[in-house]
Scaffold this motif. Structure first.
Motif, short mmCIF file in Angstrom:
data_model
loop_
_atom_site.label_atom_id
_atom_site.label_comp_id
_atom_site.label_asym_id
_atom_site.label_seq_id
_atom_site.Cartn_x
_atom_site.Cartn_y
_atom_site.Cartn_z
N TYR A 182 0.84 -1.20 0.00
CA TYR A 182 0.00 0.00 0.00
C TYR A 182 0.87 1.24 0.00
CZ TYR A 182 -3.66 3.32 1.27
OH TYR A 182 -4.53 4.39 1.26
N LYS A 183 1.89 1.24 0.84
CA LYS A 183 2.77 2.41 0.93
C LYS A 183 3.59 2.60 -0.34
CE LYS A 183 2.89 2.21 5.96
NZ LYS A 183 1.99 3.37 6.09
N ALA A 184 3.70 1.53 -1.14
CA ALA A 184 4.39 1.63 -2.42
C ALA A 184 3.44 2.06 -3.54
CB ALA A 184 5.04 0.30 -2.77
N GLY A 185 2.19 2.35 -3.19
CA GLY A 185 1.24 2.86 -4.17
C GLY A 185 0.28 1.84 -4.74
N GLU A 186 0.30 0.60 -4.27
CA GLU A 186 -0.59 -0.43 -4.80
C GLU A 186 -1.95 -0.41 -4.09
OE1 GLU A 186 0.97 -4.33 -5.36
OE2 GLU A 186 3.05 -3.62 -5.57
N THR A 187 -2.93 -1.02 -4.74
CA THR A 187 -4.26 -1.17 -4.17
C THR A 187 -4.34 -2.53 -3.48
OG1 THR A 187 -5.30 0.25 -5.81
CG2 THR A 187 -6.73 -1.32 -4.68
N ILE A 188 -4.83 -2.56 -2.26
CA ILE A 188 -4.87 -3.79 -1.46
C ILE A 188 -6.28 -4.37 -1.47
CG2 ILE A 188 -4.45 -4.81 0.80
CD1 ILE A 188 -1.95 -3.64 -0.58
N PRO A 189 -6.42 -5.64 -1.85
CA PRO A 189 -7.75 -6.28 -1.77
C PRO A 189 -8.11 -6.62 -0.32
CG PRO A 189 -6.12 -7.84 -2.58
CD PRO A 189 -5.41 -6.53 -2.44
N ILE A 190 -9.35 -6.34 0.04
CA ILE A 190 -9.90 -6.72 1.33
C ILE A 190 -11.01 -7.72 1.07
CG2 ILE A 190 -11.20 -5.96 3.36
CD1 ILE A 190 -9.82 -3.26 3.14
N TYR A 191 -10.88 -8.92 1.62
CA TYR A 191 -11.85 -9.98 1.36
C TYR A 191 -12.81 -10.14 2.53
CZ TYR A 191 -9.28 -11.32 -2.79
OH TYR A 191 -8.70 -11.31 -4.03
N ILE A 192 -14.08 -9.95 2.22
CA ILE A 192 -15.17 -10.25 3.15
C ILE A 192 -15.83 -11.50 2.61
CG2 ILE A 192 -17.34 -9.44 4.13
CD1 ILE A 192 -16.39 -6.62 3.73
#
Length: 387
Positions: free
Chosen positions: A191-201
């Motif tokens: 995330y800090k490198a600029g990527e989008t993080i998937p959050i799984y529900i």
């Protein structure tokens, strides 16, 4: 909670802290304003002002937040933002967090299957758990045994009020669980490198859509935490404030039985399925599944569809007993009425407006899934000879 995050060396984004402040404030207000004092005995007008580190950023999405919370609790929300939000002290030593995925791990059967499948796909998972009495050790066990072991943080919001008489419906409470996940996601190295993080529900589609089983169960009597419309609305808010996360429920088109049948590691599922939790009244019955609430019925139906022995202990095991504790209990009757309504009046009439949203683009698939979910419940009722 804050100290636990600091001890782990996590450093979430300011926007993530603001989202948590919003979630905590919403849950607190939801518990203060009693529904029976509203004009219609249910729907409330809730006004909330939240201190944020960047109130202008959040004020720009105020209408979207109002709509999301209104859908979640079926009330009328008005949220505003003001200066005064503060960030917790930075950790003494920043931790490098190499996970690429955040997954909610509740101790329930669906989140167990989700974590098993994600680990099998090669994802490096950071599990986020909201601590609930009776589930803490189960959450840690699952994290330890799935894949090569998952990183896990267990958090509890403890948001409450001193009022003696509180509103018990509390349809907003699980938004804090989601806020915890956003907090952790914004702490990851990627995330800090600029990527989008998937959050799984990870939630089976029947419970996620949660159509009212009967006309008496409209509105807030059916929880909407994982409903695709709510998740879409919250995603829009997070996008607008610059939080690079993507909320996903990969099981939205599957029944719970299908989740069990298609789980990628049947051996570990068989080891842990029966000790997972599903019951809406788990604590009330001394940390035992009641066996008769709607989540318990869906759980029992999924084991039946899976075709393997359900070793879960149920307080009310034999639902064929025709009294108010067993077969005549309102949740059992509600499921029975839903099954019969779909058979006699048609599936579409039973579903009603549960899928009516411009934000849902897979209506046909969800309709078919709800039909299969009802069939699983029908097979359970037939097997238990519920009168």
């Amino acid at each position: 909670m804050v100290e636990r995050i600091r001890r782990r060396g996590l450093e979430p984004a300011a926007e993530a802290w603001d989202f948590l402040s919003l979630a905590l404030a919403a849950v607190t207000v939801d518990g203060i304003d009693r529904r029976n004092l509203s004009a219609d005995g249910w729907t409330r007008q809730l006004h909330l002002s939240v201190a944020a580190t960047d109130p202008d950023r959040w004020s720009g999405v105020g209408p979207e937040i109002d709509r999301a919370l209104s859908f979640l609790t079926t009330d009328m929300w008005s949220v505003s933002f003001m200066p005064g939000g503060c960030l917790p002290p930075r950790p003494r030593k920043h931790a490098s967090v190499e996970a690429d995925t955040v997954a909610l791990l509740s101790g329930g059967l669906d989140s167990l299957i989700g974590a098993i499948d994600l680990a099998a796909s090669g994802s490096t998972i950071f599990g986020v758990s909201q601590t609930v009495r009776g589930d803490n050790s189960r959450q840690r066990l699952f994290a330890k045994r799935i894949g090569q072991g998952l990183q896990l943080i267990q958090l509890n919001h403890n948001a409450s009020t001193r009022r003696r008489q509180k509103e018990t419906s509390q349809r907003s409470r699980s938004i804090v669980f989601l806020a915890f996940a956003v907090l952790v996601a914004s702490s990851l190295d990627k995330y800090k490198a600029g990527e989008t993080i998937p959050i799984y529900i990870c939630e089976n589609g029947f419970i996620a859509v949660n159509p009212p089983l009967t006309p008496a169960r409209i509105g807030s009597l059916s929880t909407r935490t994982a409903h695709p419309n709510f998740l879409y609305q919250i995603q829009q808010v997070l996008d607008r404030v610059g939080l690079r996360v993507k909320i996903t429920n990969p099981y939205i088109e599957k029944t719970k039985g299908e989740m069990m049948l298609q789980c990628s590691d049947q051996q570990i599922l068989e080891e842990f399925a029966s000790i997972s939790t599903s019951c809406g009244r788990f604590q009330r019955f001394n940390y035992t599944h009641c066996g008769r609430c709607v989540p318990c019925q869906i759980r029992r139906a999924s084991f039946l569809a899976w075709g393997r022995l359900d070793k879960t202990t149920y307080h009310f095991e034999d639902l064929s007993i025709a009294d108010s504790d067993y077969a005549m209990f309102d949740d059992v009757q509600a499921v029975k009425i839903a099954i019969e309504a779909a058979r006699t009046d048609g599936l579409d009439r039973w579903i009603g407006n549960a899928l009516n949203s411009p934000n849902i683009d897979n209506v046909s698939a969800l309709r078919a899934m709800l039909g299969r979910g009802l069939r699983e419940l029908g097979e359970l009722h037939d097997s238990l000879r519920i009168p």
